[in-house]
Design a protein around this motif. Sequence first.
Motif, PDB file in Angstrom:
ATOM      1  N   LEU A 105      12.282  36.912   1.224  1.00 51.25           N
ATOM      2  CA  LEU A 105      13.334  37.440   2.111  1.00 51.25           C
ATOM      3  C   LEU A 105      13.622  38.927   2.222  1.00 51.25           C
ATOM      4  N   ASP A 106      13.241  39.761   1.255  1.00 51.72           N
ATOM      5  CA  ASP A 106      13.268  41.106   1.031  1.00 51.72           C
ATOM      6  C   ASP A 106      12.366  41.491   2.259  1.00 51.72           C
ATOM      7  N   SER A 120       8.616  28.054  -6.111  1.00 46.69           N
ATOM      8  CA  SER A 120       9.354  29.171  -6.455  1.00 46.69           C
ATOM      9  C   SER A 120       8.170  30.311  -5.856  1.00 46.69           C
ATOM     10  N   SER A 135       7.483  35.472  -4.580  1.00 52.08           N
ATOM     11  CA  SER A 135       8.497  34.752  -4.771  1.00 52.08           C
ATOM     12  C   SER A 135       9.477  34.596  -3.726  1.00 52.08           C
ATOM     13  N   VAL A 136      10.332  33.936  -3.762  1.00 55.04           N
ATOM     14  CA  VAL A 136      11.451  33.504  -2.497  1.00 55.04           C
ATOM     15  C   VAL A 136      12.097  34.938  -2.284  1.00 55.04           C
ATOM     16  N   ASN A 137      12.461  35.512  -3.494  1.00 56.98           N
ATOM     17  CA  ASN A 137      13.331  36.825  -3.119  1.00 56.98           C
ATOM     18  C   ASN A 137      12.543  37.686  -2.368  1.00 56.98           C
ATOM     19  N   ALA A 138      11.091  38.094  -2.917  1.00 55.65           N
ATOM     20  CA  ALA A 138      10.426  39.008  -2.290  1.00 55.65           C
ATOM     21  C   ALA A 138      10.225  38.552  -0.815  1.00 55.65           C
ATOM     22  N   SER A 166      13.894  40.672   5.946  1.00 52.44           N
ATOM     23  CA  SER A 166      14.836  41.479   6.167  1.00 52.44           C
ATOM     24  C   SER A 166      14.628  42.565   6.387  1.00 52.44           C
TER      25      SER A 166
END
Length: 158
Positions: A108-109, A96, A103-106, A112
Amino acid sequence: MGEFKTSFNSILSRDLKHIYSGFPQVLRYRHTKPYPTQDQLKIKEENHQQKTYVLKSSEFVPEYSCLIPRAPAFRILSRHEVNGVVSRLTTPTIASQGISSKSVNAMLDDKSRNHSKYLGLQKIDEREQTMLTERMTRPTQSSRMREYQTRRQMTEIA
């Protein structure tokens, strides 16, 4: 000459030793069952292990008279065991956090925002665009099979 025409069973039944001692007894010899093969032994052991596993992991419900598997989420735990489970579930894992401890979301953000590939700003030349379009529109094996079956069904209908 007719008196000598007798069958084997009638000769045995009129034999002198059968008259005084009765009919011969059928002898039953003790014998063992054939030895099981390796496959039969393996299957028997697997069935036994599976049966014990089902008995250990199931709970008998007399209302339905059957075994129902116990859900691991509904185990009865003490206060200390619950704290251990909660701490184990709330700590972040390596997967994770990702490679860079984010984190994965951070991640990806970040991609992007910064990478032109994800923003759609990457420029490709005409030749590469044509090659991509040809590759994406090339029929797959599944589409060929579907087309063949459709044609075959249409010929059967007509």
